[in-house]
Motif scaffolding. Sequence first.
Motif, short mmCIF file in Angstrom:
data_model
loop_
_atom_site.label_atom_id
_atom_site.label_comp_id
_atom_site.label_asym_id
_atom_site.label_seq_id
_atom_site.Cartn_x
_atom_site.Cartn_y
_atom_site.Cartn_z
N VAL A 128 0.84 -1.19 0.00
CA VAL A 128 0.00 0.00 0.00
C VAL A 128 0.88 1.25 0.00
CG1 VAL A 128 -1.80 1.30 1.24
CG2 VAL A 128 -1.86 -1.20 1.19
N GLU A 129 1.99 1.18 0.71
CA GLU A 129 2.88 2.33 0.84
C GLU A 129 3.85 2.40 -0.35
OE1 GLU A 129 6.23 3.93 4.06
OE2 GLU A 129 4.79 2.41 4.64
N SER A 130 4.73 1.43 -0.47
CA SER A 130 5.74 1.45 -1.53
C SER A 130 6.40 0.09 -1.63
CB SER A 130 6.82 2.51 -1.22
OG SER A 130 7.52 2.16 -0.03
N CYS A 131 7.15 -0.09 -2.71
CA CYS A 131 8.05 -1.24 -2.84
C CYS A 131 9.26 -0.76 -3.61
CB CYS A 131 7.37 -2.43 -3.53
SG CYS A 131 7.01 -2.17 -5.29
N GLY A 132 10.32 -1.53 -3.58
CA GLY A 132 11.52 -1.11 -4.30
C GLY A 132 12.74 -1.83 -3.78
N GLY A 133 13.89 -1.28 -4.12
CA GLY A 133 15.15 -1.89 -3.73
C GLY A 133 16.26 -0.86 -3.67
N GLY A 134 17.40 -1.30 -3.19
CA GLY A 134 18.52 -0.37 -3.07
C GLY A 134 18.49 0.36 -1.74
N LEU A 135 18.60 1.68 -1.77
CA LEU A 135 18.81 2.49 -0.58
C LEU A 135 17.78 2.24 0.51
CD1 LEU A 135 20.20 4.71 1.01
CD2 LEU A 135 18.96 6.40 -0.38
N PHE A 136 16.48 2.29 0.18
CA PHE A 136 15.47 2.17 1.23
C PHE A 136 15.30 0.73 1.71
CE2 PHE A 136 14.70 6.50 0.35
CZ PHE A 136 14.04 7.02 1.45
N ALA A 137 15.56 -0.25 0.86
CA ALA A 137 15.57 -1.63 1.33
C ALA A 137 16.72 -1.83 2.31
CB ALA A 137 15.70 -2.59 0.15
N ASP A 138 17.87 -1.24 2.01
CA ASP A 138 19.02 -1.29 2.92
C ASP A 138 18.69 -0.59 4.23
OD1 ASP A 138 21.66 -1.77 3.78
OD2 ASP A 138 22.32 0.17 3.04
N LEU A 139 18.01 0.55 4.15
CA LEU A 139 17.62 1.28 5.35
C LEU A 139 16.77 0.41 6.27
CD1 LEU A 139 16.18 4.89 5.40
CD2 LEU A 139 15.11 3.09 6.72
N LEU A 140 15.79 -0.31 5.70
CA LEU A 140 14.91 -1.14 6.52
C LEU A 140 15.66 -2.28 7.17
CD1 LEU A 140 11.85 -1.21 4.10
CD2 LEU A 140 11.98 -0.02 6.29
N LEU A 141 16.59 -2.89 6.43
CA LEU A 141 17.39 -3.97 7.00
C LEU A 141 18.26 -3.46 8.15
CD1 LEU A 141 18.52 -5.93 3.81
CD2 LEU A 141 16.92 -6.71 5.57
N ARG A 142 18.89 -2.32 7.94
CA ARG A 142 19.75 -1.75 8.97
C ARG A 142 18.94 -1.33 10.19
NH1 ARG A 142 24.82 1.67 6.75
NH2 ARG A 142 25.23 0.59 4.79
N ALA A 143 17.76 -0.79 9.98
CA ALA A 143 16.93 -0.35 11.11
C ALA A 143 16.55 -1.55 11.98
CB ALA A 143 15.69 0.37 10.60
N ASP A 144 16.22 -2.67 11.34
CA ASP A 144 15.90 -3.88 12.11
C ASP A 144 17.11 -4.36 12.90
OD1 ASP A 144 13.30 -3.93 11.25
OD2 ASP A 144 13.66 -5.34 9.61
N ASP A 145 18.29 -4.28 12.29
CA ASP A 145 19.51 -4.72 12.98
C ASP A 145 19.88 -3.79 14.12
OD1 ASP A 145 19.70 -6.86 11.27
OD2 ASP A 145 21.15 -5.89 9.92
N ASP A 146 19.64 -2.48 13.92
CA ASP A 146 20.07 -1.49 14.90
C ASP A 146 19.10 -1.32 16.06
OD1 ASP A 146 22.18 -1.10 13.26
OD2 ASP A 146 21.71 0.97 12.71
N ALA A 147 17.83 -1.68 15.85
CA ALA A 147 16.81 -1.40 16.86
C ALA A 147 17.17 -1.92 18.25
CB ALA A 147 15.46 -1.93 16.40
N PRO A 148 17.65 -3.18 18.40
CA PRO A 148 17.95 -3.65 19.75
C PRO A 148 19.11 -2.90 20.41
CG PRO A 148 17.77 -5.48 18.19
CD PRO A 148 17.86 -4.22 17.40
N HIS A 149 19.99 -2.30 19.59
CA HIS A 149 21.16 -1.62 20.13
C HIS A 149 20.92 -0.14 20.38
CE1 HIS A 149 23.20 -5.33 19.13
NE2 HIS A 149 22.83 -5.19 17.88
#
Length: 269
Positions: A128-149
Amino acid sequence: MRVLLLHNPSAGDDDHEPKSLVRIVEAAGHEVRWQSVKEPGWETALDEPGDLVAVAGGDGTVRKVFSGLAGKSILATILPVGTANNIARSLGFAQEEPEALVRGWVTGRTRACDVGSLSAYGETVTFVESCGGGLFADLLLRADDDAPHEAEADDKVELGLKVLQRAAADARPRPWRVRLDEHELAEDLVGLEVMNVREAGPQVPLAPEADPGDGLLDVVPLRAEDAEALAAFAEARLSGRRVDAPSPETWRARDVRLLPPHRSVLHFD
């Protein structure tokens, strides 16, 4: 009205607990049935939705419910108690508390919201919001990794802006090919976003002219200079400074076919 309240109980704060939201809807004179979207089989509630489906949660919850409503003539509304609320903001919902929004149901206007589909790797999913790859896909992966820290950053938008800074600094152009209806393009990009709404990630207005109900997708190619502008945008937001949003080029199409770089990660929201 008979209201089906579909709720993500982990979204929002203490004022948005199930009993509080049910009390708000009942106080406005409506009959309400509450259902958590965290429970298995919650989708069956949509078989008897009543007069109105109210979605209380963030963008992920809205995507789940709107995907379940796609193709059905059922009225739905949003109580945006998530963090970014990109979908709600693009549909014109003000940052108001649930009480004010519920009071407005009787006089509210209706509008359409498209639900897109993404087919990749032999699987079809909706967004509903968006789909894609590259920068924002990387952002989402990093945010998930960084959240506990970064538990001290309870504001997910703030965390997202911090991660955007780092992801944009590390982004490198790679070859993309994209087909927009009948036109095919090839270019080196740091990412590409297919937008149904105006904002992506931590409230970044990538496609400020997007209309979620016009049947078209706004395709945003992100070049190296756009990554630099996004990093500067994130830095300014984190510093509390007012700053103009980045203005990358936008293409518009109904059917979009992507050929991303080898081993690219795609996202859908």
